[in-house]
Design a protein around this motif. Structure first.
Motif, PDB file in Angstrom:
ATOM      1  N   LEU A  58       4.547  -0.746  -4.004  1.00 32.85           N
ATOM      2  CA  LEU A  58       4.395  -0.611  -2.552  1.00 32.85           C
ATOM      3  C   LEU A  58       5.697  -2.124  -1.870  1.00 32.85           C
ATOM      4  CD1 LEU A  58       2.356   1.235  -3.455  1.00 32.85           C
ATOM      5  CD2 LEU A  58       1.880   1.549  -1.596  1.00 32.85           C
ATOM      6  N   THR A  59       6.163  -1.840  -1.154  1.00 34.30           N
ATOM      7  CA  THR A  59       6.378  -2.542  -0.431  1.00 34.30           C
ATOM      8  C   THR A  59       6.376  -3.072   1.319  1.00 34.30           C
ATOM      9  OG1 THR A  59       8.528  -2.836  -1.760  1.00 34.30           O
ATOM     10  CG2 THR A  59       8.960  -3.854   0.284  1.00 34.30           C
ATOM     11  N   PHE A  60       6.106  -3.147   1.775  1.00 34.82           N
ATOM     12  CA  PHE A  60       5.539  -3.536   3.491  1.00 34.82           C
ATOM     13  C   PHE A  60       6.596  -4.129   4.102  1.00 34.82           C
ATOM     14  CE2 PHE A  60       2.268  -2.414   0.785  1.00 34.82           C
ATOM     15  CZ  PHE A  60       1.403  -1.529   1.475  1.00 34.82           C
ATOM     16  N   THR A  61       6.525  -4.511   6.010  1.00 29.48           N
ATOM     17  CA  THR A  61       7.089  -5.341   6.290  1.00 29.48           C
ATOM     18  C   THR A  61       6.397  -6.173   6.730  1.00 29.48           C
ATOM     19  OG1 THR A  61       5.851  -4.523   8.577  1.00 29.48           O
ATOM     20  CG2 THR A  61       7.550  -3.153   8.358  1.00 29.48           C
ATOM     21  N   GLU A  62       5.813  -6.963   5.807  1.00 27.28           N
ATOM     22  CA  GLU A  62       4.865  -8.054   6.349  1.00 27.28           C
ATOM     23  C   GLU A  62       3.977  -8.304   4.728  1.00 27.28           C
ATOM     24  OE1 GLU A  62       0.841  -8.442   8.220  1.00 27.28           O
ATOM     25  OE2 GLU A  62       2.192  -7.539  10.068  1.00 27.28           O
ATOM     26  N   THR A  63       3.275  -9.632   5.183  1.00 30.90           N
ATOM     27  CA  THR A  63       2.657 -10.036   3.665  1.00 30.90           C
ATOM     28  C   THR A  63       1.277  -8.686   4.471  1.00 30.90           C
ATOM     29  OG1 THR A  63       3.582 -12.473   3.953  1.00 30.90           O
ATOM     30  CG2 THR A  63       1.277 -11.969   3.160  1.00 30.90           C
ATOM     31  N   VAL A  64       0.463  -8.696   3.279  1.00 31.01           N
ATOM     32  CA  VAL A  64      -0.614  -7.559   3.362  1.00 31.01           C
ATOM     33  C   VAL A  64      -1.774  -8.516   2.453  1.00 31.01           C
ATOM     34  CG1 VAL A  64       0.594  -5.858   3.980  1.00 31.01           C
ATOM     35  CG2 VAL A  64      -0.042  -5.941   1.187  1.00 31.01           C
ATOM     36  N   GLY A  65      -2.797  -7.946   2.614  1.00 33.69           N
ATOM     37  CA  GLY A  65      -3.860  -7.934   1.460  1.00 33.69           C
ATOM     38  C   GLY A  65      -4.298  -7.385   0.945  1.00 33.69           C
ATOM     39  N   LEU A  66      -5.115  -7.336  -0.238  1.00 35.31           N
ATOM     40  CA  LEU A  66      -4.947  -6.295  -1.089  1.00 35.31           C
ATOM     41  C   LEU A  66      -6.621  -6.586  -1.683  1.00 35.31           C
ATOM     42  CD1 LEU A  66      -1.804  -6.581  -3.757  1.00 35.31           C
ATOM     43  CD2 LEU A  66      -2.195  -5.355  -1.710  1.00 35.31           C
ATOM     44  N   SER A  67      -7.049  -5.782  -1.986  1.00 35.06           N
ATOM     45  CA  SER A  67      -8.720  -5.539  -2.622  1.00 35.06           C
ATOM     46  C   SER A  67      -8.257  -5.092  -3.965  1.00 35.06           C
ATOM     47  CB  SER A  67      -9.367  -5.257  -1.698  1.00 35.06           C
ATOM     48  OG  SER A  67      -9.037  -3.338  -1.334  1.00 35.06           O
ATOM     49  N   ALA A  68      -8.977  -4.493  -5.013  1.00 34.84           N
ATOM     50  CA  ALA A  68      -9.529  -4.071  -6.302  1.00 34.84           C
ATOM     51  C   ALA A  68      -8.927  -2.275  -5.375  1.00 34.84           C
ATOM     52  CB  ALA A  68     -11.289  -3.784  -6.804  1.00 34.84           C
ATOM     53  N   ASP A  69      -9.903  -1.833  -4.607  1.00 33.61           N
ATOM     54  CA  ASP A  69      -9.134  -0.442  -4.141  1.00 33.61           C
ATOM     55  C   ASP A  69      -8.140  -0.267  -3.362  1.00 33.61           C
ATOM     56  OD1 ASP A  69     -10.944   0.494  -6.567  1.00 33.61           O
ATOM     57  OD2 ASP A  69     -12.757   0.497  -4.769  1.00 33.61           O
ATOM     58  N   SER A  70      -7.205  -1.353  -3.159  1.00 31.95           N
ATOM     59  CA  SER A  70      -5.881  -1.330  -2.219  1.00 31.95           C
ATOM     60  C   SER A  70      -4.615   0.190  -2.616  1.00 31.95           C
ATOM     61  CB  SER A  70      -5.583  -2.940  -1.859  1.00 31.95           C
ATOM     62  OG  SER A  70      -5.827  -3.138  -1.213  1.00 31.95           O
ATOM     63  N   VAL A  71      -4.946   0.604  -3.966  1.00 26.67           N
ATOM     64  CA  VAL A  71      -3.970   1.091  -4.141  1.00 26.67           C
ATOM     65  C   VAL A  71      -4.570   2.437  -5.756  1.00 26.67           C
ATOM     66  CG1 VAL A  71      -1.190   1.298  -5.313  1.00 26.67           C
ATOM     67  CG2 VAL A  71      -2.013  -0.573  -4.051  1.00 26.67           C
ATOM     68  N   ARG A  72      -4.298   3.169  -5.485  1.00 29.12           N
ATOM     69  CA  ARG A  72      -5.505   4.119  -6.004  1.00 29.12           C
ATOM     70  C   ARG A  72      -3.678   5.310  -6.776  1.00 29.12           C
ATOM     71  NH1 ARG A  72      -9.332   7.015  -4.772  1.00 29.12           N
ATOM     72  NH2 ARG A  72      -8.165   6.433  -2.158  1.00 29.12           N
ATOM     73  N   VAL A  73      -4.181   5.215  -8.090  1.00 29.37           N
ATOM     74  CA  VAL A  73      -2.802   6.704  -8.396  1.00 29.37           C
ATOM     75  C   VAL A  73      -3.639   7.678  -8.939  1.00 29.37           C
ATOM     76  CG1 VAL A  73      -0.720   6.650 -10.111  1.00 29.37           C
ATOM     77  CG2 VAL A  73      -0.984   5.138  -8.645  1.00 29.37           C
ATOM     78  N   LEU A  74      -4.003   8.723  -8.625  1.00 29.79           N
ATOM     79  CA  LEU A  74      -4.651   9.997  -8.744  1.00 29.79           C
ATOM     80  C   LEU A  74      -3.968  10.651  -9.860  1.00 29.79           C
ATOM     81  CD1 LEU A  74      -6.907   9.947  -5.842  1.00 29.79           C
ATOM     82  CD2 LEU A  74      -7.506   8.832  -8.138  1.00 29.79           C
ATOM     83  N   SER A  75      -5.033  11.686 -10.791  1.00 25.95           N
ATOM     84  CA  SER A  75      -3.305  12.954 -11.746  1.00 25.95           C
ATOM     85  C   SER A  75      -3.941  13.914 -10.891  1.00 25.95           C
ATOM     86  CB  SER A  75      -4.339  12.615 -12.677  1.00 25.95           C
ATOM     87  OG  SER A  75      -5.556  13.663 -12.865  1.00 25.95           O
ATOM     88  N   PRO A  76      -3.057  15.123 -11.735  1.00 23.36           N
ATOM     89  CA  PRO A  76      -3.773  16.364 -11.131  1.00 23.36           C
ATOM     90  C   PRO A  76      -5.306  16.445 -10.977  1.00 23.36           C
ATOM     91  CG  PRO A  76      -1.570  15.788 -12.261  1.00 23.36           C
ATOM     92  CD  PRO A  76      -2.426  14.715 -12.193  1.00 23.36           C
ATOM     93  N   ASP A  77      -5.601  16.167 -11.544  1.00 29.06           N
ATOM     94  CA  ASP A  77      -6.734  16.293 -12.140  1.00 29.06           C
ATOM     95  C   ASP A  77      -7.873  15.230 -11.550  1.00 29.06           C
ATOM     96  OD1 ASP A  77      -6.110  18.671 -13.517  1.00 29.06           O
ATOM     97  OD2 ASP A  77      -6.293  17.525 -15.274  1.00 29.06           O
ATOM     98  N   ASN A  78      -7.383  15.043 -10.534  1.00 27.70           N
ATOM     99  CA  ASN A  78      -8.035  13.709  -9.521  1.00 27.70           C
ATOM    100  C   ASN A  78      -8.830  12.734 -10.297  1.00 27.70           C
ATOM    101  OD1 ASN A  78      -9.089  12.628  -6.792  1.00 27.70           O
ATOM    102  ND2 ASN A  78     -10.778  13.585  -7.674  1.00 27.70           N
ATOM    103  N   GLU A  79      -7.818  12.422 -11.767  1.00 25.86           N
ATOM    104  CA  GLU A  79      -8.433  11.413 -12.188  1.00 25.86           C
ATOM    105  C   GLU A  79      -7.728   9.793 -11.708  1.00 25.86           C
ATOM    106  OE1 GLU A  79     -11.037  10.861 -14.193  1.00 25.86           O
ATOM    107  OE2 GLU A  79     -11.555  13.603 -14.830  1.00 25.86           O
ATOM    108  N   ARG A  80      -8.301   8.848 -11.858  1.00 24.24           N
ATOM    109  CA  ARG A  80      -7.473   7.587 -11.844  1.00 24.24           C
ATOM    110  C   ARG A  80      -6.599   7.321 -12.768  1.00 24.24           C
ATOM    111  NH1 ARG A  80      -9.826   2.566  -8.388  1.00 24.24           N
ATOM    112  NH2 ARG A  80      -7.876   1.121  -8.482  1.00 24.24           N
ATOM    113  N   VAL A  81      -5.113   6.687 -12.900  1.00 24.73           N
ATOM    114  CA  VAL A  81      -4.561   6.735 -13.780  1.00 24.73           C
ATOM    115  C   VAL A  81      -4.477   5.569 -13.918  1.00 24.73           C
ATOM    116  CG1 VAL A  81      -3.486   9.065 -14.719  1.00 24.73           C
ATOM    117  CG2 VAL A  81      -2.854   7.848 -12.927  1.00 24.73           C
ATOM    118  N   ASN A  82      -5.045   4.252 -13.093  1.00 26.53           N
ATOM    119  CA  ASN A  82      -4.331   2.622 -12.685  1.00 26.53           C
ATOM    120  C   ASN A  82      -5.593   2.108 -13.156  1.00 26.53           C
ATOM    121  OD1 ASN A  82      -4.967   4.247 -10.331  1.00 26.53           O
ATOM    122  ND2 ASN A  82      -4.548   1.536  -9.725  1.00 26.53           N
TER     123      ASN A  82
END
Length: 636
Positions: A58-82
């Motif tokens: 993901l690309t943003f307009t400015e510097t951003v802070g990240l945490s452990a759950d900042s980005v989650r990718v979920l499968s069609p079955d709602n399972e986390r795949v990252n």
């Protein structure tokens, strides 16, 4: 060795204090644009990929802070795949990237993200991409705004409490130190000082605990999570709150020392006069407290940060001096009982001058901050920040209107008989070596003593027309106008708090432009056709997703004249870029039992492509129709 007088060293000590606070809060700050916005992603929103991607960026307009759950990718079955948390891609602070698990199955995947802007406010969103072909998905993502959680709402409440505490503390202290030192011995003023300090201390504690769940979107119980609290303390916002705690401790020590010097709580001790060292120390602490806001919010992100931070500090201090000073003046005017101390008229005059200077600073810094954060006249009415700013401006104008009445009434109270400039008006007592100033005497006590009342004209002086309603009527009207100003000040404080949590107009426009540059996620083209045979007419709908350079999915559906679905033996689609002489490119549609589709159509360049659609409705009946299809470039 002589190093200079204490008075000479005091300003240097204050400058050193402010510089130290600035170094703690601004160290490592880089250029940014207040309130970030998503400018692009890889894979793109709505894209259909032939094979699973190795990661999501993901690309943003400015510097951003990240945490452990900042980005989650979920499968069609709602399972986390990252399997691992997000990190900045290639060291770029305006990106977030997560690696994906191997062997992703076909279907639609949901990317839910939540990051913290450089100005300390969280933003969130979600998008989808598909592998192989789109599918139904059971993934669940929050449907509320980033700050619309229990922790976020409480965080907003305590931010308002913090602003109110700063205004009370700074305004009451300025009134005592600059307008009437004797007010420091009055119970109402001491209560205001204590209330301002307590409001700041309580709100700072609450903000420090709520910061973690506010940023991550977690439940209120997460406020007591030691790991999350430790993460907060290492961030810029948490560091600013810790510095605020330290400054509040120093402020408490100063207030206690001054309380002992000011006299007994009833205010009957002889009036004391604070020295220059006290003034400089108080100014340094006030500037340091204001800097803990300026260095962690909108002023610390965007254009001209070195100028915006001191402008924000001055704006906050002027706000506190004006609004908090008004509350203090209202307290001393309305809280005097019979036999209580009179309010020197010179105190009212001094505050009138001080308030005028504060308003001038507010107007100057407010205009600059408005230009910096709004960016255009159009953004005043088209963005939430601009509309709230208009409400705040209207409240300030009303306050100035009420202040004009207060200023005129204060002038009448200072010189009720119109004798300014005469010896009797100043009440000079050369024998005592002291100026006895007229006072706002308690009702019933002004004429109790023998001789002329303070401020009465001397013999031979020409008295002006009496003020309507008499002196007591003027005092009542002054109290009412001051109370009205203070009430409007509450509205100004509320608008200020809301503004600091709203995306500035300049950033909102930039985010909208970035979204427009990404273009729509789906291109839909509907074209009528007629093969010339009876009953062989209708429309064909072509859906191109995401309609950008690179890999696209395309689906074609045929409808009859009456709008029903039609099954046809063949549909062919060819795309040509006439200007660059590219194509025709065959989409190679295949029958999907009810519609025709392809999920690996690659378009090499942006621009307007010409789509040629051939619909065959029988063994020999067919028609070819054409329509333009715009294709955008990759998001930057």
């Amino acid at each position: 060795m002589h190093t200079g007088s204490p008075h000479a060293r005091a300003p240097l000590a204050v400058l050193a204090l402010v510089a130290a606070v600035a170094a703690l809060l601004l160290g490592g700050a880089g250029p940014a644009s207040a309130h970030s916005g998503l400018t692009g992603s890889d894979p793109a929103d709505g894209s259909v990929l032939a094979s699973p991607p190795p990661h999501v960026t993901l690309t943003f307009t400015e510097t951003v802070g990240l945490s452990a759950d900042s980005v989650r990718v979920l499968s069609p079955d709602n399972e986390r795949v990252n399997p691992r948390p997000a990190h900045h891609a290639d060291g770029r602070g305006n990106t977030g990237r997560v690696e994906l698990a191997d062997g992703l199955a076909q279907g639609t995947y949901t990317v839910a993200w939540r990051v913290v802007s450089a100005d300390g406010h969280p933003i969130s969103g979600a998008f989808v991409f598909s592998v192989g072909r789109p599918s139904e998905t059971a993934a669940e993502v929050p449907d509320t705004a980033a700050g619309d959680t229990a922790a976020g709402r409480l965080h907003g409440v305590f931010r308002h409490v913090a602003y109110s505490g700063l205004a009370l503390l700074a305004g009451a202290a300025a009134f005592v130190l600059l307008c009437w030192p004797g007010a420091g011995a009055l119970r109402p003023v001491r209560r205001l000082l204590a209330a301002g300090w307590a409001a700041l201390a309580v709100s700072t504690t609450a903000l420090l605990l709520l910061r973690g769940p506010y940023e991550t979107g977690g439940p209120l119980t997460a406020a007591l999570d030691p790991a999350l609290l430790g993460q907060t303390l290492t961030g810029r916002a948490g560091g600013a709150l810790v510095v605020r705690f330290l400054l509040l401790g120093a402020t408490a020590v100063l207030l206690l020392r001054l309380a002992r010097r000011a006299g007994d709580p009833d205010g009957r001790a002889e009036e004391w006069c604070p020295g220059r060292r006290v003034h400089w120390t108080a100014a340094g602490l006030a500037a340091g407290l204001a800097l803990t806001w300026a260095a962690a919010e909108h002023a610390a992100a965007g254009i001209q940060v070195p100028l915006a931070v001191p402008a924000s500090v001055l704006h906050l201090l002027a706000m506190g001096v004006w609004l908090g000073g008004l509350a203090t003046l209202a307290a001393v005017l309305g809280g005097r009982g019979a036999g209580g101390p009179a309010v020197p008229a010179r105190a009212v005059g001094r505050f009138s001058t001080l308030a005028f200077a504060a308003v001038a600073v507010l107007v100057g810094t407010g205009l600059y901050q408005s230009w910096r954060q709004v960016g255009s006249w159009e953004a005043l009415t088209t963005t939430s920040f601009g509309r709230i700013l208009l409400v705040k401006t209207a409240a300030v104008v009303l306050m100035l209107w009420a202040a004009s009445f207060s200023r005129r009434l204060a002038a009448r109270v200072l010189d009720p008989a119109g004798t300014a400039g005469t010896a009797g008006a100043t009440g000079a007592d050369t024998g005592a070596g002291r100026v006895r100033e007229p006072a706002l005497a308690v009702a019933g006590t002004a004429a109790a003593g023998p001789g002329p009342a303070p401020g009465a004209p001397s013999a031979g002086a020409k008295a002006g027309p009496p003020a309507p309603g008499g002196a007591e009527g003027q005092r009542r009207r002054l109290r009412r106008t001051v109370a009205a100003e203070a009430a409007l000040g509450v509205l100004v404080l509320t608008a200020t708090t809301v503004l600091t949590g709203t995306q500035p107009g300049r950033a909102a426009v930039r985010s909208a432009e970035a979204a427009a540059a990404r273009g729509p996620q789906v291109r839909v083209v509907t074209v009528p056709f007629d093969t010339g045979a009876a009953g062989h007419r209708g429309t064909v709908q072509i859906t191109l997703s995401p309609g950008r350079v690179g890999e696209n999915s395309v689906e074609a559906v045929v409808f009859t004249e009456d709008g029903g679905l039609a099954a046809v033996p063949e549909i062919r689609l060819n795309l040509t870029q006439t200007d660059l002489d590219i194509g025709p490119i065959d989409a190679k549609l295949t029958d999907r039992k009810g519609y025709w589709a392809a999920y690996d159509l690659r378009l090499p360049v942006p621009g307007e492509w010409n789509a040629a659609v051939t619909v065959r409705t029988g063994d020999i009946d067919q028609a070819t129709v054409r329509a333009p299809v715009p294709v955008t470039g990759r998001p930057k």
